[in-house]
Design a protein around this motif. Structure first.
Motif, PDB file in Angstrom:
ATOM      1  N   ASP A  47       0.789  -1.239   0.000  1.00 20.36           N
ATOM      2  CA  ASP A  47       0.000   0.000   0.000  1.00 20.36           C
ATOM      3  C   ASP A  47       0.818   1.283   0.000  1.00 20.36           C
ATOM      4  N   LYS A  48       2.063   1.243   0.411  1.00 24.70           N
ATOM      5  CA  LYS A  48       2.890   2.448   0.435  1.00 24.70           C
ATOM      6  C   LYS A  48       3.765   2.570  -0.814  1.00 24.70           C
ATOM      7  N   GLU A  49       3.641   1.613  -1.725  1.00 27.77           N
ATOM      8  CA  GLU A  49       4.463   1.590  -2.933  1.00 27.77           C
ATOM      9  C   GLU A  49       3.776   2.346  -4.073  1.00 27.77           C
ATOM     10  N   THR A  50       4.528   2.618  -5.138  1.00 27.49           N
ATOM     11  CA  THR A  50       3.970   3.262  -6.319  1.00 27.49           C
ATOM     12  C   THR A  50       3.060   2.274  -7.053  1.00 27.49           C
ATOM     13  N   ASP A  51       2.252   2.799  -7.970  1.00 27.76           N
ATOM     14  CA  ASP A  51       1.372   1.944  -8.760  1.00 27.76           C
ATOM     15  C   ASP A  51       2.169   0.871  -9.496  1.00 27.76           C
ATOM     16  N   PHE A  52       3.279   1.277 -10.116  1.00 27.09           N
ATOM     17  CA  PHE A  52       4.057   0.307 -10.883  1.00 27.09           C
ATOM     18  C   PHE A  52       4.699  -0.738  -9.970  1.00 27.09           C
ATOM     19  N   ALA A  53       5.137  -0.355  -8.795  1.00 26.84           N
ATOM     20  CA  ALA A  53       5.697  -1.318  -7.842  1.00 26.84           C
ATOM     21  C   ALA A  53       4.620  -2.322  -7.416  1.00 26.84           C
ATOM     22  N   GLN A  54       3.395  -1.851  -7.213  1.00 22.00           N
ATOM     23  CA  GLN A  54       2.296  -2.746  -6.872  1.00 22.00           C
ATOM     24  C   GLN A  54       2.019  -3.712  -8.023  1.00 22.00           C
ATOM     25  N   ARG A  55       2.090  -3.195  -9.246  1.00 22.45           N
ATOM     26  CA  ARG A  55       1.872  -4.042 -10.423  1.00 22.45           C
ATOM     27  C   ARG A  55       2.975  -5.099 -10.543  1.00 22.45           C
ATOM     28  N   LYS A  56       4.218  -4.726 -10.254  1.00 19.88           N
ATOM     29  CA  LYS A  56       5.312  -5.699 -10.304  1.00 19.88           C
ATOM     30  C   LYS A  56       5.094  -6.791  -9.269  1.00 19.88           C
ATOM     31  N   CYS A  57       4.602  -6.408  -8.104  1.00 23.01           N
ATOM     32  CA  CYS A  57       4.304  -7.388  -7.052  1.00 23.01           C
ATOM     33  C   CYS A  57       3.230  -8.356  -7.537  1.00 23.01           C
ATOM     34  N   ALA A  58       2.151  -7.822  -8.101  1.00 29.11           N
ATOM     35  CA  ALA A  58       1.067  -8.662  -8.608  1.00 29.11           C
ATOM     36  C   ALA A  58       1.554  -9.541  -9.752  1.00 29.11           C
ATOM     37  N   PHE A  59       2.348  -8.983 -10.651  1.00 28.16           N
ATOM     38  CA  PHE A  59       2.865  -9.735 -11.793  1.00 28.16           C
ATOM     39  C   PHE A  59       3.739 -10.893 -11.317  1.00 28.16           C
ATOM     40  N   SER A  60       4.544 -10.644 -10.313  1.00 25.05           N
ATOM     41  CA  SER A  60       5.396 -11.697  -9.757  1.00 25.05           C
ATOM     42  C   SER A  60       4.537 -12.846  -9.226  1.00 25.05           C
ATOM     43  N   TYR A  61       3.459 -12.518  -8.549  1.00 23.72           N
ATOM     44  CA  TYR A  61       2.564 -13.546  -8.023  1.00 23.72           C
ATOM     45  C   TYR A  61       1.911 -14.324  -9.168  1.00 23.72           C
TER      46      TYR A  61
END
Length: 181
Positions: free
Chosen positions: A48-62
């Protein structure tokens, strides 16, 4: 493409092929995460404290982890159908248990069969050709001294808790991969 320091004197501009590849990866990440709103919503909570793209990278990794798990599960099923056993799933591969009367050529034949069946079984509207994988035999160096009758010296147990690699957000159920049967 975000500035990676190329224009601030840290390093020369990347070759055009690298810049094009970064753009393609970015598009892939956006398309994959837009298609999986459920995972993206969880990533927004988890990061929640990350940028939109960082959140997307997290989701993409999953999402990529899910795909990898599906392919490894297919590999197990196909091996079992052909009378082989995968002893250990290891990162993006597995150890195949030896069989009497079977050698290297038989293993290579199994791998080619796995590649074909994985492509067949992963066909979908979104991916009409299925997932294409290239499997290979990786030789393992054998140390005969490790096979001695003497009991091996044991290292002291680690004080790290099991699963500590997934520490951040570990209380979220989606952060845990299902156990393969």
């Amino acid at each position: 493409i975000p500035d990676r320091g190329y224009n601030r004197g840290y390093c020369p501009s990347p070759p055009q092929e690298v810049a094009d590849f970064e753009s393609e990866c970015r598009v892939l990440i956006y398309e994959a995460t837009d298609a999986r709103r459920d995972v993206m919503d969880q990533a927004r909570q988890y990061c929640d404290k990350e940028t939109d793209f960082a959140q997307r990278k997290c989701a993409f990794s999953y999402i990529m982890g899910e795909v990898e798990d599906q392919i490894l599960t297919l590999m197990e099923e196909i091996a079992r159908e052909e009378g082989w056993v995968l002893s250990v799933l290891l990162w993006d591969g597995a150890y195949i248990r030896k069989r009497d009367g079977k050698g290297h050529d038989d293993v290579v034949k199994l791998l080619r069969l796995m590649e074909a069946r994985i492509a067949e079984r992963t066909r979908s509207e979104a991916c009409p050709g299925g997932v294409s994988v290239q499997l290979e035999v990786k030789p393992i160096a054998f140390d005969p001294s490790a096979n001695s009758a003497e009991p091996a010296a044991r290292k002291p147990a680690s004080k790290t808790k099991a699963g500590s690699k997934r520490k951040r957000g570990s209380n979220i159920a989606w952060n845990k991969r299902p156990k393969l049967s």
